[in-house]
Design a protein around this motif. Structure first.
Motif, PDB file in Angstrom:
ATOM      1  N   VAL A  93      -0.295  -2.615  -6.668  1.00  0.00           N
ATOM      2  CA  VAL A  93       0.475  -1.467  -6.196  1.00  0.00           C
ATOM      3  C   VAL A  93      -0.400  -0.548  -5.354  1.00  0.00           C
ATOM      4  O   VAL A  93      -1.427  -0.046  -5.828  1.00  0.00           O
ATOM      5  N   LEU A  94       0.017  -0.343  -4.113  1.00  0.00           N
ATOM      6  CA  LEU A  94      -0.641   0.646  -3.255  1.00  0.00           C
ATOM      7  C   LEU A  94      -0.035   2.000  -3.599  1.00  0.00           C
ATOM      8  O   LEU A  94       0.986   2.409  -3.050  1.00  0.00           O
ATOM      9  N   ASN A  95      -0.672   2.681  -4.527  1.00  0.00           N
ATOM     10  CA  ASN A  95      -0.125   3.910  -5.102  1.00  0.00           C
ATOM     11  C   ASN A  95      -0.651   5.117  -4.339  1.00  0.00           C
ATOM     12  O   ASN A  95      -1.756   5.599  -4.588  1.00  0.00           O
ATOM     13  N   ASP A  96       0.152   5.591  -3.387  1.00  0.00           N
ATOM     14  CA  ASP A  96      -0.246   6.757  -2.602  1.00  0.00           C
ATOM     15  C   ASP A  96       0.729   7.916  -2.763  1.00  0.00           C
ATOM     16  O   ASP A  96       0.693   8.880  -2.008  1.00  0.00           O
ATOM     17  N   ALA A  97       1.636   7.800  -3.744  1.00  0.00           N
ATOM     18  CA  ALA A  97       2.575   8.868  -4.096  1.00  0.00           C
ATOM     19  C   ALA A  97       3.451   9.284  -2.917  1.00  0.00           C
ATOM     20  O   ALA A  97       3.748  10.461  -2.736  1.00  0.00           O
ATOM     21  N   ARG A  98       3.904   8.295  -2.148  1.00  0.00           N
ATOM     22  CA  ARG A  98       4.788   8.599  -1.018  1.00  0.00           C
ATOM     23  C   ARG A  98       5.356   7.309  -0.430  1.00  0.00           C
ATOM     24  O   ARG A  98       4.823   6.216  -0.673  1.00  0.00           O
ATOM     25  N   TYR A  99       6.434   7.463   0.343  1.00  0.00           N
ATOM     26  CA  TYR A  99       6.913   6.370   1.179  1.00  0.00           C
ATOM     27  C   TYR A  99       6.096   6.444   2.460  1.00  0.00           C
ATOM     28  O   TYR A  99       6.494   7.072   3.448  1.00  0.00           O
ATOM     29  N   ASN A 100       4.936   5.784   2.451  1.00  0.00           N
ATOM     30  CA  ASN A 100       3.937   6.071   3.476  1.00  0.00           C
ATOM     31  C   ASN A 100       4.268   5.478   4.828  1.00  0.00           C
ATOM     32  O   ASN A 100       3.871   6.028   5.862  1.00  0.00           O
ATOM     33  N   MET A 101       4.983   4.369   4.871  1.00  0.00           N
ATOM     34  CA  MET A 101       5.380   3.849   6.182  1.00  0.00           C
ATOM     35  C   MET A 101       6.325   4.829   6.865  1.00  0.00           C
ATOM     36  O   MET A 101       6.224   5.076   8.079  1.00  0.00           O
ATOM     37  N   CYS A 102       7.250   5.375   6.084  1.00  0.00           N
ATOM     38  CA  CYS A 102       8.164   6.384   6.643  1.00  0.00           C
ATOM     39  C   CYS A 102       7.396   7.625   7.069  1.00  0.00           C
ATOM     40  O   CYS A 102       7.643   8.181   8.153  1.00  0.00           O
TER      41      CYS A 102
END
Length: 585
Positions: free
Chosen positions: A496-505
């Protein structure tokens, strides 16, 4: 060797459909008198080679599921119908056997639709079984009414854009016709998604008509003599490149032989990664979303006369319809679907060939001798890897994580690797390198979140080996089926790439100039979630711990989650997608 000498030696090639004549054996009425419609349908599914049935049952489908449980077909109850459908897709691609998806009425069916649309786009062979409201109750507001009264314009009950074949069983005498329809669909090249809707009362009724027991056989389409002759003529006119797609996965050895004999440069779609070895000196890179700039550089600096396209639609995520990818004299486009060639680039000169890729390339190889070369191998541009050293402080960079996945998982195991829609897709496609087909899977058609996170269950089950999903925290929270993996002891691993966001969006909107949109997600502890469901996991907060965490995941005897604290500021390789969005306005 010139074209005249090549074509002079051509033997007439039959243009045929290779298929075994099917002689169904009918079960006598004595043999079928004790069978219910549900049991008879299950026998047909067994004859078609179905090994697995994935879904979530309810009152409407109970008799049919009970018959499945009593058969040789392994039944897995999922937590969500879409997850079951995604797992079925990947089980099919891992094994080549059709897979059943089942649901109950109403929301059970609509929940499954996302996965079933993906199955159609991906080209899988799936049989969807569902109940519907009995004829005497339709239009009377039955609970979860499922009929043309409530779903008349959805395409759920009719053959069309969603289902290649769909029917509602109203009496047992229809079953022989349905069995033959399923047989025909499963024997055709390419995908086939069917929907058999059966009222509960019909499921439990007795079979009154002899049931055909069929011998299942595959068929393939072979290019005719004229198509091979014309292809040879065009390819011999000058340097050409080969563009490999997922539809060519069964012809990896032949494609490599053709490339090495002709000295052609080779590129692939993201779904085609590994069909031609990515470490081969003639491989210039992956095209499209998450692809490599080396491909564009090759097309600009060494533009071939033609490009031989094998088994890819050249859709948006493969080509972005970029004019740079059009060779000076156009395409030779080979596909099992006759409607594919010429669609992506309608203005480009295209010679279309309707054929199985393997049969087509084998035919070409007969006329290219071992020493034949159309052009010398030039110093081709390549998307080479760079070793990334870990930092002692800060969040984990996705580039370093992918580099570790390459060394620990891709190069030291035989695990299947899937990447999820979003930045995970971009990072995985761009940085991971595969040398054999079938190791990498991604959905570039429907591209639904949750596909990889649940699809790995089907792939791991069918292959009986580890399957790895690389996905973001948003997708992991949406659909992961951890408890399903725990219950059935499926060796699934989620990174899991856990960055606390929908990062592509988030990154994509910033690249387009739209700022201040809330794309954040509350931070989740996926190790705690995994352990709470009976799985195991490890949290990675330091780049120095990444490699050891991946090794632990591979060695685990239970489903495992690697929760990686990812640096959200690292720009993912999604620029081509953003440019495509902007240009479409």
């Amino acid at each position: 060797m010139n074209l005249k000498s090549i074509t002079k030696t051509l033997n007439p090639l039959e243009q045929l459909q290779k298929s075994t004549a099917i002689q169904p054996n009918l079960l006598s009425l004595d043999q079928t008198s004790d069978l219910t419609v549900a049991a008879a349908l299950v026998k047909t599914l067994e004859d078609l080679g179905v090994r697995y049935a994935f879904g979530l049952f309810g009152g409407g489908i109970t008799p049919l599921v009970a018959s499945l449980e009593q058969s040789s077909i392994q039944v897995l109850q999922f937590r969500h119908e879409a997850g079951a459908a995604f797992a079925a897709i990947e089980s099919y691609f891992a094994s080549g056997h059709p897979v059943v998806v089942f649901s109950t009425t109403g929301p059970g069916i609509t929940n499954a639709l996302t996965g079933l649309f993906a199955a159609r786009w991906e080209g899988a062979k799936i049989i969807f079984l569902s109940p519907c409201t009995s004829a005497t109750q339709r239009g009377r507001w039955a609970f979860q009414e499922t009929s043309l009264y409530t779903m008349s314009n959805t395409g759920i009950f009719t053959s069309g854009t969603l289902f290649h074949y769909a029917t509602t069983v109203e009496c047992s005498s229809e079953l022989p016709k349905i069995a033959r329809k399923l047989l025909a669909g499963m024997g055709k090249p390419g995908g086939f998604v069917a929907h058999i809707s059966i009222p509960r009362a019909i499921q439990t009724s007795s079979l009154m008509t002899p049931l055909p027991r069929v011998n299942f056989s595959q068929s393939s389409v072979t290019a005719g003599e004229d198509a091979i002759c014309k292809s040879l003529q065009l390819l011999c006119e000058g340097p050409f490149a080969i563009w490999v797609g997922f539809g060519a996965r069964g012809a990896a050895a032949e494609i490599r032989q053709l490339a090495e004999r002709t000295k052609a440069a080779v590129m692939s779609s993201s779904r085609g990664k590994g069909i031609f070895p990515e470490d081969h000196p003639q491989f210039v890179g992956v095209t499209g979303f998450g692809g490599h700039s080396s491909v564009v550089k090759y097309m600009q600096e060494h533009r071939p006369l033609r490009v031989l396209v094998l088994g890819t639609r050249l859709g948006e995520f493969t080509s972005f319809w970029s004019p740079v990818m059009v060779p000076s004299r156009g395409f030779i486009h080979v596909d099992i679907d006759p409607e594919v060639p010429g669609t992506a680039y309608p203005a480009a000169e295209t010679f279309a060939v309707h054929s199985d890729i393997g049969a087509y390339v084998k035919a070409l190889l007969k006329y290219f001798p071992q020493t034949y070369g159309l052009s010398p191998i030039l110093p081709l541009p390549r998307g080479d890897r760079q070793l990334i050293k870990p930092y002692g402080e800060g969040l984990v960079r996705p580039e370093l994580l992918m580099d570790a996945i390459q060394r620990v998982i891709v190069e030291k195991s035989d695990a299947v690797v899937m990447t999820e829609a979003g930045n995970s897709f971009a990072w995985g496609t761009h940085t991971l390198r595969f040398t054999t087909p079938g190791r990498y899977r991604v959905s570039t058609g429907f591209g639904s979140m949750g596909h990889a996170g649940t699809g790995i269950l089907g792939a791991a089950l069918a292959r009986n080996r580890k399957a790895i999903a690389i996905l973001g925290d948003g997708a992991m929270l949406m659909n992961s089926e951890i408890t399903t993996a725990v219950k059935h002891k499926i060796p699934a691993v989620w990174i899991v790439l856990n960055d606390a966001r929908y990062n592509m969006c988030d990154q994509g909107m910033n690249m387009e100039g739209f700022y201040g949109v809330d794309a954040e997600i509350s931070t989740a502890d996926f190790v705690m979630i995994a352990r709470g469901m009976g799985a195991d996991g490890i949290r990675v907060d330091s780049e120095f711990d990444v490699e050891a965490a991946l090794e632990t995941a591979l060695a685990s005897t239970v489903p495992f989650v690697v929760d990686v604290a990812i640096d959200p500021t690292r720009p993912a390789p999604i620029g081509t997608r953003i440019n495509s969005l902007i240009s479409s306005q």
